[in-house]
Design a protein around this motif. Structure first.
Motif, mmCIF file in Angstrom:
data_model
loop_
_atom_site.group_PDB
_atom_site.id
_atom_site.type_symbol
_atom_site.label_atom_id
_atom_site.label_comp_id
_atom_site.label_asym_id
_atom_site.label_seq_id
_atom_site.Cartn_x
_atom_site.Cartn_y
_atom_site.Cartn_z
ATOM 1 N N TRP A 61 0.837 -1.196 0.000
ATOM 2 C CA TRP A 61 0.000 0.000 0.000
ATOM 3 C C TRP A 61 0.876 1.252 0.000
ATOM 4 N N GLY A 62 0.459 2.206 -0.801
ATOM 5 C CA GLY A 62 1.120 3.505 -0.817
ATOM 6 C C GLY A 62 2.290 3.641 -1.756
ATOM 7 N N SER A 63 2.606 2.616 -2.532
ATOM 8 C CA SER A 63 3.712 2.695 -3.497
ATOM 9 C C SER A 63 3.147 2.578 -4.906
ATOM 10 N N PHE A 64 3.391 3.605 -5.702
ATOM 11 C CA PHE A 64 2.870 3.652 -7.059
ATOM 12 C C PHE A 64 4.025 3.954 -8.013
ATOM 13 N N PHE A 65 4.093 3.221 -9.113
ATOM 14 C CA PHE A 65 5.144 3.412 -10.103
ATOM 15 C C PHE A 65 4.518 3.588 -11.481
ATOM 16 N N HIS A 66 5.063 4.526 -12.251
ATOM 17 C CA HIS A 66 4.685 4.689 -13.649
ATOM 18 C C HIS A 66 5.964 4.784 -14.459
ATOM 19 N N ASP A 67 6.007 4.067 -15.561
ATOM 20 C CA ASP A 67 7.143 4.136 -16.468
ATOM 21 C C ASP A 67 6.598 4.424 -17.860
ATOM 22 N N ASN A 68 6.745 5.650 -18.310
ATOM 23 C CA ASN A 68 6.230 6.080 -19.611
ATOM 24 C C ASN A 68 7.384 6.535 -20.489
ATOM 25 N N ASP A 69 7.630 5.786 -21.539
ATOM 26 C CA ASP A 69 8.666 6.150 -22.509
ATOM 27 C C ASP A 69 10.012 6.446 -21.839
ATOM 28 N N THR A 97 10.593 7.425 -18.793
ATOM 29 C CA THR A 97 10.498 8.316 -17.645
ATOM 30 C C THR A 97 9.813 7.573 -16.516
ATOM 31 N N THR A 98 10.554 7.335 -15.439
ATOM 32 C CA THR A 98 10.005 6.612 -14.298
ATOM 33 C C THR A 98 9.601 7.598 -13.222
ATOM 34 N N LYS A 99 8.374 7.433 -12.745
ATOM 35 C CA LYS A 99 7.864 8.258 -11.652
ATOM 36 C C LYS A 99 7.458 7.338 -10.512
ATOM 37 N N MET A 125 3.433 12.364 1.427
ATOM 38 C CA MET A 125 3.432 12.020 0.004
ATOM 39 C C MET A 125 4.748 12.486 -0.587
ATOM 40 N N SER A 126 5.456 11.571 -1.242
ATOM 41 C CA SER A 126 6.705 11.911 -1.919
ATOM 42 C C SER A 126 6.599 11.456 -3.362
ATOM 43 N N LEU A 127 6.878 12.356 -4.271
ATOM 44 C CA LEU A 127 6.804 12.080 -5.702
ATOM 45 C C LEU A 127 8.158 12.380 -6.315
ATOM 46 N N SER A 128 8.682 11.399 -7.065
ATOM 47 C CA SER A 128 9.975 11.612 -7.710
ATOM 48 C C SER A 128 9.903 11.248 -9.186
ATOM 49 N N SER A 129 10.698 11.959 -9.946
ATOM 50 C CA SER A 129 10.856 11.705 -11.376
ATOM 51 C C SER A 129 12.312 12.002 -11.697
ATOM 52 N N GLY A 130 13.067 10.947 -12.020
ATOM 53 C CA GLY A 130 14.501 11.141 -12.226
ATOM 54 C C GLY A 130 15.147 11.603 -10.937
#
Length: 142
Positions: free
Chosen positions: A77-85, A87-89, A106-111
């Protein structure tokens, strides 16, 4: 009609949640489900945020929301990943501990970019209610 965004402003950063409606074709059929767009930006001074240069976005789709509503004490719970082209978020929502019990981070990272915003128990409750009420709208249900 465009619904208002839910905004959370803190000293170090801010978060904004916006409902995105599904896309429809000319016959009114859903071609892409909607989402909840999360935008987070660090502070750039007192009551000022760098939305232009340092904003990180993350779209909560239906699969993310089903995970959000899963057991909050579960290991994933609470961990979400997106990998688009390429770019990992990564978005993480964690429970506060000790004197911060009842709050969330809430912590959001991209690169190499990372933004964190704390949520009070009340802010998290409102967010949960908004997410629940957004589910039918995301799917285009009346």
């Amino acid at each position: 009609m465009y619904p208002a965004s839910f905004n959370v402003y803190k000293k170090s950063a801010a978060a904004q949640f916006t409902l995105l409606s599904p896309r429809k074709d000319k016959e009114g059929r859903i071609t892409k489900t909607g989402a909840i767009l999360l935008e987070m930006a660090p502070s750039s001074g007192e009551k000022s945020y760098d939305w232009k240069n340092s904003k990180i976005t993350f779209a909560f789709g239906i699969n993310d929301l089903t995970q959000f509503f899963d057991d909050p004490n579960g290991p994933k719970w609470g961990s979400f990943f997106h990998d688009n082209d390429g770019t990992t978020k990564k978005l993480s929502i964690t429970h506060g501990e000790g004197r911060y019990e009842g709050t969330y981070m809430m912590s959001l990272s991209s690169g190499d970019n990372r933004v964190s915003v704390s949520l009070s128990g009340g802010e998290f409750h409102v967010l949960t209610r908004l997410f629940a009420s957004a589910l039918p709208k995301i799917l285009g249900w009346p």
